[in-house]
Design a protein around this motif. Structure first.
Motif, mmCIF file in Angstrom:
data_model
loop_
_atom_site.group_PDB
_atom_site.id
_atom_site.type_symbol
_atom_site.label_atom_id
_atom_site.label_comp_id
_atom_site.label_asym_id
_atom_site.label_seq_id
_atom_site.Cartn_x
_atom_site.Cartn_y
_atom_site.Cartn_z
ATOM 1 N N ILE A 91 42.342 22.183 -11.514
ATOM 2 C CA ILE A 91 41.996 20.872 -12.094
ATOM 3 C C ILE A 91 40.819 20.356 -11.394
ATOM 4 O O ILE A 91 40.867 20.112 -10.093
ATOM 5 C CB ILE A 91 43.235 19.934 -12.055
ATOM 6 N N VAL A 92 39.751 20.102 -12.206
ATOM 7 C CA VAL A 92 38.402 19.842 -11.381
ATOM 8 C C VAL A 92 37.943 18.662 -11.778
ATOM 9 O O VAL A 92 38.128 17.800 -12.892
ATOM 10 C CB VAL A 92 37.344 20.943 -11.962
ATOM 11 N N ALA A 93 37.507 17.836 -10.593
ATOM 12 C CA ALA A 93 36.453 16.745 -10.750
ATOM 13 C C ALA A 93 35.145 17.076 -10.664
ATOM 14 O O ALA A 93 34.669 17.679 -9.829
ATOM 15 C CB ALA A 93 36.900 15.857 -9.549
ATOM 16 N N THR A 94 34.300 16.654 -11.990
ATOM 17 C CA THR A 94 33.050 17.144 -11.893
ATOM 18 C C THR A 94 32.125 16.022 -11.376
ATOM 19 O O THR A 94 30.643 16.202 -11.447
ATOM 20 C CB THR A 94 32.661 17.564 -13.508
ATOM 21 N N GLU A 96 32.418 12.292 -8.620
ATOM 22 C CA GLU A 96 33.004 11.601 -7.456
ATOM 23 C C GLU A 96 33.843 10.423 -8.294
ATOM 24 O O GLU A 96 34.952 10.153 -7.821
ATOM 25 C CB GLU A 96 31.887 10.780 -6.545
ATOM 26 N N ALA A 97 33.577 9.960 -9.371
ATOM 27 C CA ALA A 97 34.133 8.997 -10.143
ATOM 28 C C ALA A 97 35.345 9.791 -10.624
ATOM 29 O O ALA A 97 36.565 8.847 -10.985
ATOM 30 C CB ALA A 97 33.507 8.534 -11.333
ATOM 31 N N GLU A 98 35.633 10.789 -10.583
ATOM 32 C CA GLU A 98 36.843 11.866 -11.288
ATOM 33 C C GLU A 98 37.746 12.112 -10.129
ATOM 34 O O GLU A 98 38.942 12.521 -10.427
ATOM 35 C CB GLU A 98 36.481 12.900 -11.948
ATOM 36 N N THR A 99 37.453 11.764 -8.938
ATOM 37 C CA THR A 99 38.173 12.323 -7.817
ATOM 38 C C THR A 99 39.439 11.704 -7.679
ATOM 39 O O THR A 99 40.449 12.025 -7.278
ATOM 40 C CB THR A 99 37.496 12.317 -6.286
ATOM 41 N N GLY A 100 39.232 10.192 -8.196
ATOM 42 C CA GLY A 100 40.426 9.452 -8.226
ATOM 43 C C GLY A 100 41.579 10.027 -9.236
ATOM 44 O O GLY A 100 42.889 9.770 -8.869
ATOM 45 N N GLY A 101 41.222 10.575 -10.507
ATOM 46 C CA GLY A 101 42.023 11.131 -11.381
ATOM 47 C C GLY A 101 42.842 12.106 -10.670
ATOM 48 O O GLY A 101 44.096 12.578 -11.017
ATOM 49 N N LEU A 117 50.588 22.402 -4.353
ATOM 50 C CA LEU A 117 49.236 22.086 -4.766
ATOM 51 C C LEU A 117 48.434 22.189 -3.507
ATOM 52 O O LEU A 117 48.791 21.699 -2.597
ATOM 53 C CB LEU A 117 49.151 20.865 -5.275
ATOM 54 N N GLU A 118 47.133 22.463 -3.583
ATOM 55 C CA GLU A 118 46.017 22.837 -2.557
ATOM 56 C C GLU A 118 44.867 22.039 -3.117
ATOM 57 O O GLU A 118 44.255 21.959 -4.190
ATOM 58 C CB GLU A 118 45.654 24.048 -2.359
ATOM 59 N N TRP A 119 44.425 20.977 -2.470
ATOM 60 C CA TRP A 119 43.304 20.312 -2.353
ATOM 61 C C TRP A 119 42.054 21.152 -2.078
ATOM 62 O O TRP A 119 42.025 21.598 -0.669
ATOM 63 C CB TRP A 119 43.208 18.928 -1.639
ATOM 64 N N LEU A 120 40.898 21.227 -2.836
ATOM 65 C CA LEU A 120 39.805 21.982 -2.513
ATOM 66 C C LEU A 120 38.585 21.237 -2.684
ATOM 67 O O LEU A 120 38.410 20.428 -3.514
ATOM 68 C CB LEU A 120 39.644 23.266 -3.500
ATOM 69 N N ASP A 121 37.768 21.449 -1.659
ATOM 70 C CA ASP A 121 36.311 20.713 -1.740
ATOM 71 C C ASP A 121 35.135 21.742 -2.676
ATOM 72 O O ASP A 121 35.900 22.664 -3.070
ATOM 73 C CB ASP A 121 35.650 20.594 -0.416
ATOM 74 N N ARG A 122 34.228 21.152 -2.971
ATOM 75 C CA ARG A 122 33.423 22.093 -3.968
ATOM 76 C C ARG A 122 33.258 23.650 -3.372
ATOM 77 O O ARG A 122 33.162 24.728 -4.028
ATOM 78 C CB ARG A 122 32.054 21.325 -3.781
ATOM 79 N N THR A 123 32.964 23.746 -1.865
ATOM 80 C CA THR A 123 32.621 25.061 -1.389
ATOM 81 C C THR A 123 33.955 26.054 -1.772
ATOM 82 O O THR A 123 33.677 27.194 -2.025
ATOM 83 C CB THR A 123 32.368 25.261 -0.113
ATOM 84 N N VAL A 135 33.013 18.603 -7.720
ATOM 85 C CA VAL A 135 32.997 18.105 -6.721
ATOM 86 C C VAL A 135 34.166 18.262 -5.750
ATOM 87 O O VAL A 135 34.297 18.048 -4.593
ATOM 88 C CB VAL A 135 32.421 16.634 -6.640
ATOM 89 N N ALA A 136 35.304 18.486 -6.302
ATOM 90 C CA ALA A 136 36.503 18.768 -5.830
ATOM 91 C C ALA A 136 37.600 19.482 -6.753
ATOM 92 O O ALA A 136 37.199 19.255 -8.164
ATOM 93 C CB ALA A 136 37.136 17.596 -5.338
ATOM 94 N N ALA A 137 38.680 20.035 -6.282
ATOM 95 C CA ALA A 137 39.630 20.365 -7.267
ATOM 96 C C ALA A 137 40.930 20.448 -6.842
ATOM 97 O O ALA A 137 41.252 20.636 -5.610
ATOM 98 C CB ALA A 137 39.120 21.866 -7.666
ATOM 99 N N LEU A 138 41.827 20.653 -7.477
ATOM 100 C CA LEU A 138 43.204 20.776 -7.227
ATOM 101 C C LEU A 138 43.677 22.142 -7.742
ATOM 102 O O LEU A 138 43.553 22.508 -8.969
ATOM 103 C CB LEU A 138 44.433 19.792 -7.977
ATOM 104 N N LEU A 139 44.087 22.932 -6.679
ATOM 105 C CA LEU A 139 44.612 24.353 -6.938
ATOM 106 C C LEU A 139 46.116 24.229 -7.324
ATOM 107 O O LEU A 139 46.734 23.918 -6.341
ATOM 108 C CB LEU A 139 44.360 25.416 -6.003
ATOM 109 N N SER A 140 46.611 24.802 -8.657
ATOM 110 C CA SER A 140 48.356 25.010 -8.799
ATOM 111 C C SER A 140 48.483 26.310 -9.011
ATOM 112 O O SER A 140 48.123 26.690 -10.030
ATOM 113 C CB SER A 140 48.530 24.175 -10.211
#
Length: 370
Positions: A91-94, A96-101, A117-123, A135-140
Protein backbone atom coordinates in the motif's frame (compact mmCIF):
# COMPACT_ATOMS: atom_id res chain seq x y z
CA UNK A 1 -46.02 -28.61 -3.15
CA UNK A 2 -42.48 -29.92 -2.63
CA UNK A 3 -40.98 -29.52 0.83
CA UNK A 4 -37.30 -29.24 1.74
CA UNK A 5 -35.56 -28.55 5.02
CA UNK A 6 -33.52 -25.54 3.93
CA UNK A 7 -33.34 -23.25 0.90
CA UNK A 8 -30.28 -21.08 0.26
CA UNK A 9 -30.99 -18.39 -2.34
CA UNK A 10 -27.86 -17.44 -4.25
CA UNK A 11 -24.96 -19.56 -5.51
CA UNK A 12 -22.20 -17.02 -5.13
CA UNK A 13 -19.16 -17.72 -3.01
CA UNK A 14 -20.97 -16.93 0.25
CA UNK A 15 -24.15 -18.81 -0.65
CA UNK A 16 -22.12 -21.88 -1.59
CA UNK A 17 -20.05 -21.60 1.59
CA UNK A 18 -23.30 -21.47 3.57
CA UNK A 19 -24.70 -24.49 1.71
CA UNK A 20 -21.48 -26.38 2.42
CA UNK A 21 -21.51 -25.52 6.13
CA UNK A 22 -25.18 -26.41 6.59
CA UNK A 23 -24.87 -29.66 4.63
CA UNK A 24 -21.85 -30.67 6.71
CA UNK A 25 -23.96 -29.95 9.80
CA UNK A 26 -26.51 -32.49 8.57
CA UNK A 27 -29.07 -30.11 7.07
CA UNK A 28 -30.81 -31.01 3.80
CA UNK A 29 -30.06 -28.02 1.56
CA UNK A 30 -31.42 -26.82 -1.77
CA UNK A 31 -29.54 -23.92 -3.40
CA UNK A 32 -31.53 -21.80 -5.87
CA UNK A 33 -29.61 -19.61 -8.33
CA UNK A 34 -31.29 -17.43 -10.95
CA UNK A 35 -28.27 -17.29 -13.30
CA UNK A 36 -27.07 -20.04 -15.61
CA UNK A 37 -23.92 -20.66 -13.58
CA UNK A 38 -22.57 -20.30 -10.06
CA UNK A 39 -20.94 -17.02 -9.04
CA UNK A 40 -22.27 -15.15 -12.06
CA UNK A 41 -22.27 -11.68 -10.53
CA UNK A 42 -20.20 -10.30 -7.64
CA UNK A 43 -18.26 -13.48 -6.94
CA UNK A 44 -16.78 -13.63 -10.44
CA UNK A 45 -16.35 -9.88 -10.99
CA UNK A 46 -13.80 -8.89 -8.37
CA UNK A 47 -10.04 -8.73 -7.87
CA UNK A 48 -9.75 -12.33 -6.60
CA UNK A 49 -7.70 -11.09 -3.67
CA UNK A 50 -7.31 -12.82 -0.32
CA UNK A 51 -7.42 -9.72 1.87
CA UNK A 52 -5.37 -9.18 4.99
CA UNK A 53 -7.99 -7.36 7.09
CA UNK A 54 -6.23 -4.00 7.17
CA UNK A 55 -8.92 -1.43 6.46
CA UNK A 56 -12.09 -2.37 8.28
CA UNK A 57 -13.23 -0.75 11.55
CA UNK A 58 -11.89 -2.50 14.63
CA UNK A 59 -14.46 -4.89 16.07
CA UNK A 60 -16.63 -4.90 12.95
CA UNK A 61 -17.89 -8.13 11.41
CA UNK A 62 -15.95 -7.22 8.26
CA UNK A 63 -12.71 -7.05 10.23
CA UNK A 64 -13.27 -10.17 12.33
CA UNK A 65 -14.47 -12.36 9.49
CA UNK A 66 -11.73 -11.14 7.12
CA UNK A 67 -8.82 -11.82 9.48
CA UNK A 68 -10.18 -15.20 10.54
CA UNK A 69 -11.25 -15.96 6.98
CA UNK A 70 -7.78 -15.27 5.58
CA UNK A 71 -6.19 -17.84 7.88
CA UNK A 72 -8.89 -20.40 7.18
CA UNK A 73 -8.95 -19.77 3.44
CA UNK A 74 -5.24 -20.41 2.97
CA UNK A 75 -5.61 -23.69 4.86
CA UNK A 76 -8.70 -24.60 2.86
CA UNK A 77 -6.94 -23.92 -0.44
CA UNK A 78 -4.00 -26.13 0.53
CA UNK A 79 -6.25 -28.96 1.70
CA UNK A 80 -8.57 -28.85 -1.33
CA UNK A 81 -6.17 -28.00 -4.13
CA UNK A 82 -7.62 -24.56 -4.85
CA UNK A 83 -5.07 -22.53 -6.86
CA UNK A 84 -3.78 -19.53 -4.92
CA UNK A 85 -0.60 -17.58 -4.25
CA UNK A 86 0.50 -15.58 -1.22
CA UNK A 87 2.12 -12.76 -3.20
CA UNK A 88 1.93 -9.95 -0.67
CA UNK A 89 0.92 -6.39 -1.43
CA UNK A 90 2.25 -2.89 -1.01
CA UNK A 91 0.00 0.00 0.00
CA UNK A 92 1.81 3.08 -1.20
CA UNK A 93 1.90 6.76 -0.35
CA UNK A 94 2.96 8.74 -3.41
CA UNK A 95 3.31 12.03 -1.51
CA UNK A 96 4.14 13.06 2.05
CA UNK A 97 0.51 14.12 2.45
CA UNK A 98 -0.59 10.49 2.05
CA UNK A 99 1.69 9.03 4.72
CA UNK A 100 -0.92 9.83 7.35
CA UNK A 101 -3.26 7.50 5.47
CA UNK A 102 -0.70 4.71 5.78
CA UNK A 103 -0.33 5.36 9.50
CA UNK A 104 -4.11 5.14 9.92
CA UNK A 105 -4.21 1.82 8.04
CA UNK A 106 -1.36 0.44 10.15
CA UNK A 107 -3.16 1.45 13.35
CA UNK A 108 -6.46 -0.12 12.24
CA UNK A 109 -4.67 -3.29 11.15
CA UNK A 110 -3.03 -3.64 14.57
CA UNK A 111 -6.43 -3.22 16.20
CA UNK A 112 -7.74 -6.02 14.00
CA UNK A 113 -4.98 -8.38 15.09
CA UNK A 114 -2.88 -8.09 11.93
CA UNK A 115 0.69 -8.27 13.23
CA UNK A 116 2.80 -8.80 10.11
CA UNK A 117 2.72 -5.38 8.42
CA UNK A 118 6.08 -3.81 7.60
CA UNK A 119 6.69 -0.09 7.14
CA UNK A 120 9.00 0.61 4.19
CA UNK A 121 10.71 3.80 3.12
CA UNK A 122 11.13 4.74 -0.53
CA UNK A 123 14.42 2.87 -0.91
CA UNK A 124 13.13 -0.32 0.70
CA UNK A 125 9.99 -0.28 -1.41
CA UNK A 126 11.93 0.31 -4.61
CA UNK A 127 14.24 -2.55 -3.70
CA UNK A 128 11.22 -4.87 -3.75
CA UNK A 129 9.53 -3.25 -6.77
CA UNK A 130 11.97 -1.18 -8.89
CA UNK A 131 9.19 0.24 -11.13
CA UNK A 132 7.34 1.71 -8.15
CA UNK A 133 7.10 5.41 -7.29
CA UNK A 134 6.34 6.18 -3.65
CA UNK A 135 7.62 8.00 -0.58
CA UNK A 136 6.62 5.19 1.81
CA UNK A 137 4.71 1.93 1.76
CA UNK A 138 3.16 -0.73 3.96
CA UNK A 139 3.99 -4.32 3.07
CA UNK A 140 1.25 -6.88 3.79
CA UNK A 141 2.94 -10.25 3.26
CA UNK A 142 -0.26 -12.20 4.00
CA UNK A 143 -2.30 -10.76 1.14
CA UNK A 144 -2.70 -13.13 -1.79
CA UNK A 145 -4.70 -14.08 -4.86
CA UNK A 146 -7.03 -16.99 -5.53
CA UNK A 147 -8.90 -18.70 -8.34
CA UNK A 148 -12.38 -17.67 -7.20
CA UNK A 149 -14.18 -20.07 -9.53
CA UNK A 150 -12.11 -23.02 -8.29
CA UNK A 151 -12.98 -22.02 -4.72
CA UNK A 152 -16.69 -21.96 -5.54
CA UNK A 153 -16.44 -25.34 -7.23
CA UNK A 154 -14.75 -26.73 -4.12
CA UNK A 155 -17.50 -25.38 -1.87
CA UNK A 156 -20.16 -26.72 -4.25
CA UNK A 157 -18.48 -30.11 -4.44
CA UNK A 158 -18.33 -30.48 -0.66
CA UNK A 159 -21.92 -29.32 -0.28
CA UNK A 160 -23.19 -31.78 -2.88
CA UNK A 161 -21.12 -34.62 -1.43
CA UNK A 162 -22.92 -33.95 1.85
CA UNK A 163 -26.32 -34.09 0.15
CA UNK A 164 -26.98 -30.52 -0.98
CA UNK A 165 -28.53 -29.82 -4.40
CA UNK A 166 -27.68 -26.76 -6.50
CA UNK A 167 -30.30 -25.74 -9.07
CA UNK A 168 -29.48 -23.09 -11.69
CA UNK A 169 -31.76 -20.85 -13.80
CA UNK A 170 -34.26 -20.84 -10.95
CA UNK A 171 -35.18 -17.38 -9.66
CA UNK A 172 -37.25 -16.88 -6.52
CA UNK A 173 -40.20 -14.72 -7.60
CA UNK A 174 -42.02 -14.21 -4.30
CA UNK A 175 -42.70 -15.85 -1.00
CA UNK A 176 -44.51 -15.67 2.30
CA UNK A 177 -43.81 -16.52 5.90
CA UNK A 178 -45.79 -19.45 7.31
CA UNK A 179 -46.19 -20.64 10.88
CA UNK A 180 -43.96 -23.61 10.11
CA UNK A 181 -41.45 -21.94 7.79
CA UNK A 182 -41.62 -20.36 4.35
CA UNK A 183 -43.36 -20.80 1.04
CA UNK A 184 -41.59 -19.69 -2.14
CA UNK A 185 -42.73 -19.23 -5.72
CA UNK A 186 -39.85 -20.10 -8.03
CA UNK A 187 -39.56 -19.55 -11.76
CA UNK A 188 -37.35 -20.81 -14.55
CA UNK A 189 -38.08 -23.59 -17.01
CA UNK A 190 -40.38 -25.34 -14.54
CA UNK A 191 -42.13 -22.75 -12.32
CA UNK A 192 -43.39 -24.23 -9.10
CA UNK A 193 -43.89 -23.64 -5.41
CA UNK A 194 -41.73 -24.94 -2.59
CA UNK A 195 -41.90 -24.98 1.19
CA UNK A 196 -38.96 -24.94 3.56
CA UNK A 197 -38.38 -24.74 7.29
CA UNK A 198 -35.15 -22.74 6.96
CA UNK A 199 -34.36 -19.95 4.50
CA UNK A 200 -31.04 -18.22 3.86
CA UNK A 201 -31.10 -15.10 1.69
CA UNK A 202 -27.60 -14.99 0.17
CA UNK A 203 -28.71 -13.25 -3.02
CA UNK A 204 -25.94 -10.64 -3.00
CA UNK A 205 -26.90 -7.62 -5.06
CA UNK A 206 -30.51 -8.83 -4.99
CA UNK A 207 -30.76 -9.64 -1.26
CA UNK A 208 -32.79 -6.56 -0.19
CA UNK A 209 -35.09 -6.93 -3.21
CA UNK A 210 -35.65 -10.61 -2.42
CA UNK A 211 -36.53 -9.84 1.19
CA UNK A 212 -39.08 -7.28 0.03
CA UNK A 213 -41.02 -9.81 -2.05
CA UNK A 214 -41.34 -12.27 0.83
CA UNK A 215 -44.57 -11.38 2.63
CA UNK A 216 -44.10 -11.35 6.37
CA UNK A 217 -40.53 -10.07 6.60
CA UNK A 218 -40.78 -6.79 8.54
CA UNK A 219 -40.03 -3.99 6.03
CA UNK A 220 -38.19 -1.95 8.63
CA UNK A 221 -35.54 -4.70 8.92
CA UNK A 222 -34.67 -4.56 5.19
CA UNK A 223 -31.88 -2.12 4.31
CA UNK A 224 -31.83 -0.03 1.12
CA UNK A 225 -29.78 -1.30 -1.81
CA UNK A 226 -27.12 0.83 -3.48
CA UNK A 227 -25.09 -0.19 -6.51
CA UNK A 228 -21.48 0.93 -6.79
CA UNK A 229 -19.83 -0.14 -10.04
CA UNK A 230 -16.12 -0.65 -10.43
CA UNK A 231 -14.49 -1.32 -13.79
CA UNK A 232 -11.21 -3.04 -14.51
CA UNK A 233 -8.71 -2.52 -17.29
CA UNK A 234 -6.15 -5.14 -18.27
CA UNK A 235 -2.53 -4.48 -19.14
CA UNK A 236 -1.19 -5.47 -22.53
CA UNK A 237 2.34 -6.70 -22.04
CA UNK A 238 4.21 -8.08 -19.05
CA UNK A 239 3.35 -6.99 -15.52
CA UNK A 240 5.82 -4.52 -13.98
CA UNK A 241 5.32 -5.78 -10.42
CA UNK A 242 5.56 -9.10 -8.60
CA UNK A 243 3.23 -8.02 -5.80
CA UNK A 244 -0.14 -6.32 -5.64
CA UNK A 245 0.10 -2.52 -5.49
CA UNK A 246 -2.61 -0.45 -3.78
CA UNK A 247 -2.85 3.31 -3.35
CA UNK A 248 -4.18 4.90 -0.17
CA UNK A 249 -7.96 4.12 -0.19
CA UNK A 250 -10.60 6.47 -1.60
CA UNK A 251 -14.23 6.96 -0.60
CA UNK A 252 -16.30 3.94 -1.68
CA UNK A 253 -13.38 1.64 -2.50
CA UNK A 254 -9.70 0.85 -2.18
CA UNK A 255 -8.53 2.95 -5.12
CA UNK A 256 -7.34 1.91 -8.58
CA UNK A 257 -4.88 -0.82 -7.70
CA UNK A 258 -2.91 -3.38 -9.65
CA UNK A 259 -3.59 -7.04 -9.07
CA UNK A 260 -2.23 -10.10 -10.76
CA UNK A 261 -4.02 -13.27 -11.72
CA UNK A 262 -2.45 -16.68 -11.28
CA UNK A 263 -1.11 -16.56 -14.85
CA UNK A 264 0.71 -13.31 -14.09
CA UNK A 265 -1.63 -11.08 -16.10
CA UNK A 266 -1.96 -7.59 -14.58
CA UNK A 267 -5.26 -5.78 -14.23
CA UNK A 268 -6.09 -2.40 -12.78
CA UNK A 269 -9.17 -1.35 -10.87
CA UNK A 270 -11.78 -1.07 -9.70
CA UNK A 271 -12.80 2.56 -9.79
CA UNK A 272 -15.90 3.90 -8.03
CA UNK A 273 -19.11 4.87 -9.83
CA UNK A 274 -22.50 4.98 -8.10
CA UNK A 275 -25.25 3.80 -10.45
CA UNK A 276 -29.02 3.44 -10.14
CA UNK A 277 -29.41 -0.13 -11.45
CA UNK A 278 -27.32 -3.19 -12.26
CA UNK A 279 -25.24 -2.47 -15.36
CA UNK A 280 -21.91 -4.13 -16.19
CA UNK A 281 -20.98 -1.84 -19.08
CA UNK A 282 -17.30 -0.89 -19.32
CA UNK A 283 -16.87 2.46 -21.03
CA UNK A 284 -13.44 2.59 -22.69
CA UNK A 285 -13.30 6.34 -21.99
CA UNK A 286 -12.94 5.61 -18.26
CA UNK A 287 -9.43 4.43 -19.06
CA UNK A 288 -8.30 8.04 -19.30
CA UNK A 289 -8.80 8.46 -15.55
CA UNK A 290 -7.02 5.16 -14.94
CA UNK A 291 -3.86 6.35 -16.67
CA UNK A 292 -3.60 9.36 -14.37
CA UNK A 293 -4.30 7.34 -11.21
CA UNK A 294 -1.87 4.53 -12.07
CA UNK A 295 0.95 6.86 -13.08
CA UNK A 296 1.06 8.30 -9.57
CA UNK A 297 2.68 5.02 -8.47
CA UNK A 298 3.82 3.61 -11.84
CA UNK A 299 5.10 6.52 -13.93
CA UNK A 300 6.32 4.11 -16.59
CA UNK A 301 2.84 3.04 -17.72
CA UNK A 302 3.01 3.31 -21.54
CA UNK A 303 0.35 5.09 -23.56
CA UNK A 304 -2.16 2.67 -25.05
CA UNK A 305 -1.26 -0.15 -22.65
CA UNK A 306 -4.69 -0.45 -20.99
CA UNK A 307 -7.54 -2.46 -22.50
CA UNK A 308 -11.15 -2.51 -21.23
CA UNK A 309 -11.65 -5.53 -18.99
CA UNK A 310 -14.80 -6.18 -17.00
CA UNK A 311 -17.03 -4.54 -14.39
CA UNK A 312 -18.26 -5.58 -10.97
CA UNK A 313 -20.86 -4.04 -8.70
CA UNK A 314 -20.45 -3.72 -4.95
CA UNK A 315 -23.71 -4.72 -3.16
CA UNK A 316 -23.79 -1.78 -0.78
CA UNK A 317 -26.39 -0.98 1.85
CA UNK A 318 -24.97 2.49 2.58
CA UNK A 319 -24.99 5.37 0.13
CA UNK A 320 -22.22 7.55 -1.30
CA UNK A 321 -22.51 10.19 1.42
CA UNK A 322 -22.51 7.66 4.28
CA UNK A 323 -19.84 5.70 6.10
CA UNK A 324 -19.43 2.20 4.68
CA UNK A 325 -21.85 -0.19 6.36
CA UNK A 326 -20.68 -3.35 8.07
CA UNK A 327 -21.62 -6.82 6.84
CA UNK A 328 -25.10 -7.78 8.05
CA UNK A 329 -25.87 -11.39 8.90
CA UNK A 330 -29.40 -10.88 10.14
CA UNK A 331 -31.09 -13.59 12.16
CA UNK A 332 -34.27 -14.04 14.22
CA UNK A 333 -32.91 -11.82 16.99
CA UNK A 334 -33.45 -8.87 14.60
CA UNK A 335 -36.44 -9.71 12.40
CA UNK A 336 -38.23 -12.11 14.75
CA UNK A 337 -38.74 -14.93 12.23
CA UNK A 338 -37.34 -18.32 13.28
CA UNK A 339 -35.39 -20.10 10.56
CA UNK A 340 -34.55 -17.02 8.46
CA UNK A 341 -31.12 -15.48 7.89
CA UNK A 342 -30.58 -12.53 5.53
CA UNK A 343 -27.10 -11.55 4.36
CA UNK A 344 -26.93 -7.89 3.37
CA UNK A 345 -24.10 -5.75 2.07
CA UNK A 346 -21.66 -8.60 1.51
CA UNK A 347 -19.15 -6.73 -0.62
CA UNK A 348 -15.35 -6.96 -0.31
CA UNK A 349 -13.89 -8.77 1.61
CA UNK A 350 -16.77 -11.24 1.29
CA UNK A 351 -14.76 -13.84 -0.61
CA UNK A 352 -11.99 -13.83 2.03
CA UNK A 353 -14.59 -13.90 4.80
CA UNK A 354 -16.79 -16.60 3.25
CA UNK A 355 -15.99 -19.42 5.70
CA UNK A 356 -16.58 -17.40 8.92
CA UNK A 357 -19.70 -15.80 7.42
CA UNK A 358 -21.08 -19.26 6.66
CA UNK A 359 -20.33 -20.32 10.20
CA UNK A 360 -22.22 -17.29 11.49
CA UNK A 361 -25.27 -18.30 9.44
CA UNK A 362 -25.12 -21.83 10.81
CA UNK A 363 -24.93 -20.47 14.35
CA UNK A 364 -27.90 -18.14 13.86
CA UNK A 365 -29.96 -21.09 12.60
CA UNK A 366 -29.09 -23.05 15.74
CA UNK A 367 -26.72 -25.64 14.31
CA UNK A 368 -23.09 -26.47 14.93
CA UNK A 369 -20.81 -26.59 11.90
CA UNK A 370 -19.22 -29.99 11.38
Amino acid sequence: MEEVECVVVGAGVVGLAVARALALAGVKVLVLEQAYTIGFETSSRNSEVIHGGLYYPVGSLKARSCVEGRHRLYSYCREHGVPHARLGKLIVATSEAETGGLEKIASTARGNGVDDLEWLDRTQARRLEPALNCVAALLSPSTGIIDSHALMLAYQGEAEAAGAIVVLRTPVLSGRVRDDGFELAIGGDEPTGIRCRLLVNAAGLHAPALARVIEGIPPNTIPPAYFCRGVYFTLSGPAPFRRLIYPVPVAGGLGVHITLDLAGQARFGPDVEWISSIDYTVEPSRGEVFYAAIRTYWPGLPDGALQPGYAGIRPKISGPAEAAADFVVQGPDTHGLPGLVNLYGIESPGLTASLPLAEEVVRKLGFAES
